[in-house]
Motif scaffolding. Sequence first.
Motif, PDB file in Angstrom:
ATOM      1  N   ILE A   1      12.799   3.270 -14.526  1.00 21.04           N
ATOM      2  CA  ILE A   1      12.546   2.851 -15.905  1.00 21.04           C
ATOM      3  C   ILE A   1      12.607   4.062 -16.830  1.00 21.04           C
ATOM      4  O   ILE A   1      13.180   4.006 -17.917  1.00 21.04           O
ATOM      5  CB  ILE A   1      11.187   2.163 -16.026  1.00 21.04           C
ATOM      6  CG1 ILE A   1      11.175   0.875 -15.204  1.00 21.04           C
ATOM      7  CG2 ILE A   1      10.881   1.832 -17.475  1.00 21.04           C
ATOM      8  CD1 ILE A   1       9.847   0.195 -15.172  1.00 21.04           C
TER       9      ILE A   1
ATOM     10  N   LEU B   1       9.085   3.750 -11.365  1.00 20.85           N
ATOM     11  CA  LEU B   1       8.790   4.540 -12.562  1.00 20.85           C
ATOM     12  C   LEU B   1       9.973   5.429 -12.940  1.00 20.85           C
ATOM     13  O   LEU B   1      10.331   5.536 -14.119  1.00 20.85           O
ATOM     14  CB  LEU B   1       7.536   5.398 -12.333  1.00 20.85           C
ATOM     15  CG  LEU B   1       6.232   4.610 -12.159  1.00 20.85           C
ATOM     16  CD1 LEU B   1       5.066   5.565 -11.946  1.00 20.85           C
ATOM     17  CD2 LEU B   1       5.967   3.739 -13.376  1.00 20.85           C
ATOM     18  N   VAL B   2      10.589   6.051 -11.932  1.00 23.16           N
ATOM     19  CA  VAL B   2      11.730   6.922 -12.219  1.00 23.16           C
ATOM     20  C   VAL B   2      12.881   6.118 -12.807  1.00 23.16           C
ATOM     21  O   VAL B   2      13.529   6.532 -13.775  1.00 23.16           O
ATOM     22  CB  VAL B   2      12.169   7.663 -10.934  1.00 23.16           C
ATOM     23  CG1 VAL B   2      13.500   8.364 -11.141  1.00 23.16           C
ATOM     24  CG2 VAL B   2      11.112   8.669 -10.512  1.00 23.16           C
TER      25      VAL B   2
ATOM     26  N   LYS C   1       6.875   2.460  -5.721  1.00 19.09           N
ATOM     27  CA  LYS C   1       6.261   2.530  -7.046  1.00 19.09           C
ATOM     28  C   LYS C   1       6.818   3.700  -7.832  1.00 19.09           C
ATOM     29  O   LYS C   1       7.125   3.584  -9.018  1.00 19.09           O
ATOM     30  CB  LYS C   1       4.745   2.655  -6.906  1.00 19.09           C
ATOM     31  CG  LYS C   1       4.126   1.421  -6.258  1.00 19.09           C
ATOM     32  CD  LYS C   1       2.715   1.655  -5.793  1.00 19.09           C
ATOM     33  CE  LYS C   1       2.217   0.451  -5.001  1.00 19.09           C
ATOM     34  NZ  LYS C   1       0.932   0.666  -4.365  1.00 19.09           N
ATOM     35  N   TRP C   2       6.969   4.838  -7.137  1.00 19.39           N
ATOM     36  CA  TRP C   2       7.571   5.995  -7.797  1.00 19.39           C
ATOM     37  C   TRP C   2       9.017   5.705  -8.172  1.00 19.39           C
ATOM     38  O   TRP C   2       9.468   6.096  -9.250  1.00 19.39           O
ATOM     39  CB  TRP C   2       7.492   7.233  -6.898  1.00 19.39           C
ATOM     40  CG  TRP C   2       6.116   7.793  -6.831  1.00 19.39           C
ATOM     41  CD1 TRP C   2       5.235   7.718  -5.784  1.00 19.39           C
ATOM     42  CD2 TRP C   2       5.409   8.494  -7.868  1.00 19.39           C
ATOM     43  NE1 TRP C   2       4.047   8.325  -6.111  1.00 19.39           N
ATOM     44  CE2 TRP C   2       4.127   8.816  -7.379  1.00 19.39           C
ATOM     45  CE3 TRP C   2       5.758   8.878  -9.166  1.00 19.39           C
ATOM     46  CZ2 TRP C   2       3.185   9.498  -8.137  1.00 19.39           C
ATOM     47  CZ3 TRP C   2       4.818   9.561  -9.915  1.00 19.39           C
ATOM     48  CH2 TRP C   2       3.547   9.862  -9.405  1.00 19.39           C
TER      49      TRP C   2
ATOM     50  N   TYR D   1       0.817  -1.211   0.000  1.00 16.85           N
ATOM     51  CA  TYR D   1       0.000   0.000   0.000  1.00 16.85           C
ATOM     52  C   TYR D   1       0.854   1.266   0.000  1.00 16.85           C
ATOM     53  O   TYR D   1       0.340   2.350  -0.170  1.00 16.85           O
ATOM     54  CB  TYR D   1      -0.946   0.000   1.203  1.00 16.85           C
ATOM     55  CG  TYR D   1      -1.884  -1.187   1.188  1.00 16.85           C
ATOM     56  CD1 TYR D   1      -2.948  -1.228   0.295  1.00 16.85           C
ATOM     57  CD2 TYR D   1      -1.678  -2.271   2.023  1.00 16.85           C
ATOM     58  CE1 TYR D   1      -3.792  -2.317   0.251  1.00 16.85           C
ATOM     59  CE2 TYR D   1      -2.522  -3.371   1.982  1.00 16.85           C
ATOM     60  CZ  TYR D   1      -3.576  -3.386   1.093  1.00 16.85           C
ATOM     61  OH  TYR D   1      -4.410  -4.461   1.053  1.00 16.85           O
TER      62      TYR D   1
ATOM     63  N   PHE E   1       5.470   5.254 -22.252  1.00 15.90           N
ATOM     64  CA  PHE E   1       5.693   4.707 -20.917  1.00 15.90           C
ATOM     65  C   PHE E   1       5.068   5.582 -19.844  1.00 15.90           C
ATOM     66  O   PHE E   1       4.490   5.076 -18.878  1.00 15.90           O
ATOM     67  CB  PHE E   1       7.183   4.517 -20.632  1.00 15.90           C
ATOM     68  CG  PHE E   1       7.436   3.981 -19.257  1.00 15.90           C
ATOM     69  CD1 PHE E   1       7.129   2.665 -18.968  1.00 15.90           C
ATOM     70  CD2 PHE E   1       7.905   4.784 -18.240  1.00 15.90           C
ATOM     71  CE1 PHE E   1       7.308   2.165 -17.702  1.00 15.90           C
ATOM     72  CE2 PHE E   1       8.088   4.288 -16.965  1.00 15.90           C
ATOM     73  CZ  PHE E   1       7.794   2.976 -16.704  1.00 15.90           C
TER      74      PHE E   1
ATOM     75  N   TRP F   1       4.478  -4.455  -8.637  1.00 18.12           N
ATOM     76  CA  TRP F   1       3.365  -3.513  -8.504  1.00 18.12           C
ATOM     77  C   TRP F   1       2.118  -4.065  -9.198  1.00 18.12           C
ATOM     78  O   TRP F   1       1.013  -4.098  -8.603  1.00 18.12           O
ATOM     79  CB  TRP F   1       3.782  -2.169  -9.106  1.00 18.12           C
ATOM     80  CG  TRP F   1       2.803  -1.063  -8.923  1.00 18.12           C
ATOM     81  CD1 TRP F   1       1.660  -1.091  -8.171  1.00 18.12           C
ATOM     82  CD2 TRP F   1       2.869   0.242  -9.502  1.00 18.12           C
ATOM     83  NE1 TRP F   1       1.021   0.117  -8.255  1.00 18.12           N
ATOM     84  CE2 TRP F   1       1.741   0.951  -9.065  1.00 18.12           C
ATOM     85  CE3 TRP F   1       3.779   0.883 -10.346  1.00 18.12           C
ATOM     86  CZ2 TRP F   1       1.501   2.268  -9.451  1.00 18.12           C
ATOM     87  CZ3 TRP F   1       3.540   2.183 -10.725  1.00 18.12           C
ATOM     88  CH2 TRP F   1       2.415   2.863 -10.278  1.00 18.12           C
ATOM     89  N   ILE F   2       2.269  -4.519 -10.436  1.00 14.32           N
ATOM     90  CA  ILE F   2       1.114  -5.053 -11.166  1.00 14.32           C
ATOM     91  C   ILE F   2       0.542  -6.257 -10.425  1.00 14.32           C
ATOM     92  O   ILE F   2      -0.676  -6.416 -10.301  1.00 14.32           O
ATOM     93  CB  ILE F   2       1.516  -5.418 -12.606  1.00 14.32           C
ATOM     94  CG1 ILE F   2       1.929  -4.154 -13.364  1.00 14.32           C
ATOM     95  CG2 ILE F   2       0.378  -6.116 -13.334  1.00 14.32           C
ATOM     96  CD1 ILE F   2       2.520  -4.409 -14.721  1.00 14.32           C
TER      97      ILE F   2
ATOM     98  N   LYS G   1       4.782  14.056 -15.819  1.00 16.60           N
ATOM     99  CA  LYS G   1       6.009  13.764 -16.549  1.00 16.60           C
ATOM    100  C   LYS G   1       5.830  14.033 -18.035  1.00 16.60           C
ATOM    101  O   LYS G   1       6.694  14.562 -18.705  1.00 16.60           O
ATOM    102  CB  LYS G   1       6.376  12.309 -16.310  1.00 16.60           C
ATOM    103  CG  LYS G   1       7.684  12.154 -15.565  1.00 16.60           C
ATOM    104  CD  LYS G   1       7.909  10.718 -15.172  1.00 16.60           C
ATOM    105  CE  LYS G   1       8.152  10.609 -13.688  1.00 16.60           C
ATOM    106  NZ  LYS G   1       7.819   9.328 -13.168  1.00 16.60           N
TER     107      LYS G   1
ATOM    108  N   LEU H   1      -1.295   2.960 -14.524  1.00 18.71           N
ATOM    109  CA  LEU H   1      -1.069   2.127 -13.334  1.00 18.71           C
ATOM    110  C   LEU H   1      -1.416   2.881 -12.060  1.00 18.71           C
ATOM    111  O   LEU H   1      -2.053   2.345 -11.150  1.00 18.71           O
ATOM    112  CB  LEU H   1       0.399   1.691 -13.276  1.00 18.71           C
ATOM    113  CG  LEU H   1       0.782   0.412 -14.010  1.00 18.71           C
ATOM    114  CD1 LEU H   1       2.265   0.168 -13.894  1.00 18.71           C
ATOM    115  CD2 LEU H   1       0.023  -0.775 -13.438  1.00 18.71           C
TER     116      LEU H   1
END
Lengths: 224, 75
Positions: free
Chosen positions: A17, A14-15, A10-11, A5, B48, A205-206, B2, B55
């Motif tokens: 990738i 994303l950063v 998660k952030w 949770y 992306f 995450w998924i 972003k 998501l």
Amino acid sequence: MKMIYHSWWKWTALVLIFSSIFTGLLLPVPRLAILHETIRNLYFHVPMWMGMLTVFIISVFYSINYLRTGKQEYDLASAECVKTGLFFYAMGLITGMIWAKFTWGDYWSNDPKQNSAAIGCLLYCAYMILRNSIEEEQKRGKIAAIYNIFAFPIMVVLIFILPRMTDSLHPGSGGNSAFGKYDLDNGMKVAFYPAMLGWSLVAIWIATLRYRMQLIDYNQNQVT
Amino acid sequence: MKKISSLVLFLLSTVTAFGQSGQAIEMADTLRRDGKIWVVVATIAVSFAGLAIYLIRIDRKLNRLERVQKDNARH
């Protein structure tokens, strides 16, 4: 389980990738025969397998926990991890096939790596069929968990060990050039490691999203 | 966020190229340099970013559903 949770990781994913998209496509890479610019696939194809491996490991962890405690949540977590892993499995296979088309001349050339990856895929498809075919909850959970625990090492041997022992044309196998001990390039690590970690975290995450969805559904059925 | 910020970044980068036009008409802005690889980078980055937002939205939606379910269970 409270981790799922939180949002900081998660952030981070994303950063990581997002940065690897830029560094992976723009930073210089070693000039190698056969591979040419496709060496950059290392940043986008290999992380798919890393993501798959990560969620499969987690699913084995929850399968073991399910067998120990018999908690229904663990069975759900394990199954959702496998489903997510299968998605990344497919992405890895498809991206590999695209690369093979332009490097080996054919989408499928029965290379040992490709064949054993396909067998491993069937192994996990069989898991899905087995699990879905059992109605009774506890029986389903137990059989699925045991199958999953046995499927995992077989998958690892099929994908990561056997192809390396034969004459696979896949980079890294049979003396073919790849990112590895023969031509370790420090510049590539800048994009490679963030991509690996980032995609692993996104896979987790998924899987957690799928798990939470199942949990809502499960709780709903408990109430009524 | 972003997506928007990267868009702004690319727009700004063309502005500087525009300002430098003196004798020769400068056409090659940043996105066309280096064999246009930046176009590919922008495409992948935007798609992306879109997936990432998708998501995040699913995550938020689930948060809301879980809250609702918890409230329902209490009453």
